[in-house]
Motif scaffolding. Structure first.
Motif, short mmCIF file in Angstrom:
data_model
loop_
_atom_site.label_atom_id
_atom_site.label_comp_id
_atom_site.label_asym_id
_atom_site.label_seq_id
_atom_site.Cartn_x
_atom_site.Cartn_y
_atom_site.Cartn_z
N THR A 29 0.81 -1.21 0.00
CA THR A 29 0.00 0.00 0.00
C THR A 29 0.85 1.27 0.00
O THR A 29 0.45 2.27 -0.59
CB THR A 29 -0.98 0.01 1.19
OG1 THR A 29 -0.26 -0.12 2.42
CG2 THR A 29 -1.99 -1.12 1.08
N SER A 37 -5.77 -1.26 1.55
CA SER A 37 -5.77 0.14 2.00
C SER A 37 -7.00 0.41 2.85
O SER A 37 -6.91 1.07 3.90
CB SER A 37 -5.75 1.09 0.79
OG SER A 37 -4.53 0.99 0.09
N GLU A 38 -8.14 -0.09 2.43
CA GLU A 38 -9.36 0.07 3.21
C GLU A 38 -9.25 -0.66 4.55
O GLU A 38 -9.66 -0.14 5.59
CB GLU A 38 -10.58 -0.44 2.43
CG GLU A 38 -11.89 -0.31 3.17
CD GLU A 38 -12.24 1.12 3.59
OE1 GLU A 38 -12.91 1.27 4.62
OE2 GLU A 38 -11.84 2.06 2.89
N LYS A 47 -6.54 -1.24 6.24
CA LYS A 47 -5.65 -0.45 7.09
C LYS A 47 -6.36 0.78 7.64
O LYS A 47 -6.18 1.14 8.81
CB LYS A 47 -4.40 -0.03 6.30
CG LYS A 47 -3.43 -1.17 6.07
CD LYS A 47 -2.26 -0.77 5.19
CE LYS A 47 -1.42 0.32 5.81
NZ LYS A 47 -0.25 0.66 5.01
N ARG A 48 -7.21 1.44 6.84
CA ARG A 48 -7.97 2.61 7.31
C ARG A 48 -8.92 2.21 8.44
O ARG A 48 -9.04 2.92 9.44
CB ARG A 48 -8.74 3.25 6.17
CG ARG A 48 -7.93 4.23 5.35
CD ARG A 48 -8.81 5.05 4.41
NE ARG A 48 -9.33 4.25 3.31
CZ ARG A 48 -8.66 3.97 2.20
NH1 ARG A 48 -7.45 4.42 2.04
NH2 ARG A 48 -9.22 3.26 1.24
N ARG A 49 -9.61 1.09 8.26
CA ARG A 49 -10.54 0.63 9.30
C ARG A 49 -9.79 0.28 10.58
O ARG A 49 -10.24 0.61 11.67
CB ARG A 49 -11.32 -0.60 8.82
CG ARG A 49 -12.42 -0.27 7.82
CD ARG A 49 -13.37 -1.42 7.61
NE ARG A 49 -12.71 -2.69 7.38
CZ ARG A 49 -12.43 -3.24 6.19
NH1 ARG A 49 -12.80 -2.60 5.09
NH2 ARG A 49 -11.83 -4.39 6.09
N ALA A 74 -7.01 1.55 11.64
CA ALA A 74 -6.50 2.78 12.25
C ALA A 74 -7.57 3.51 13.05
O ALA A 74 -7.26 4.24 13.99
CB ALA A 74 -5.93 3.70 11.18
N LYS A 75 -8.84 3.29 12.69
CA LYS A 75 -9.94 3.95 13.38
C LYS A 75 -10.25 3.31 14.72
O LYS A 75 -10.88 3.92 15.56
CB LYS A 75 -11.20 3.94 12.52
CG LYS A 75 -11.13 4.84 11.33
CD LYS A 75 -12.40 4.79 10.55
CE LYS A 75 -12.34 5.71 9.35
NZ LYS A 75 -13.59 5.67 8.58
#
Length: 70
Positions: A28, A61-62, A64-66, A68-69
């Motif tokens: 990513t 990438s999605e 990893k975003r989830r 991180a939240k």
């Protein structure tokens, strides 16, 4: 190499969780640079070239975003 990982995951030859653990950050973080070279050829742009890699980059990438939240 990352396209090979993406195809291996799609074909169920490689374990997606193991691959994510080892290669998600590298894939990513460097996808943008690789994509500049992967889609062009002497015959022009091929929208199917490295399509597995493109999809895997979006998915990871999605993910990893989830993560991180939380």
């Amino acid at each position: 190499m990352h396209e090979l990982v993406a195809v291996g995951i799609r074909e169920e030859v490689l374990d997606p969780e193991v691959c994510y653990s080892y290669w998600a950050d590298t894939l990513t973080n460097n996808y943008g640079e690789a994509s500049l070279y992967s889609i062009s050829s002497p015959r022009g742009i091929n929208k199917y070239a490295y399509s597995d890699l493109h999809k895997l980059n979006i998915d990871w990438s999605e993910r990893k975003r989830r993560a991180a939240k939380t």
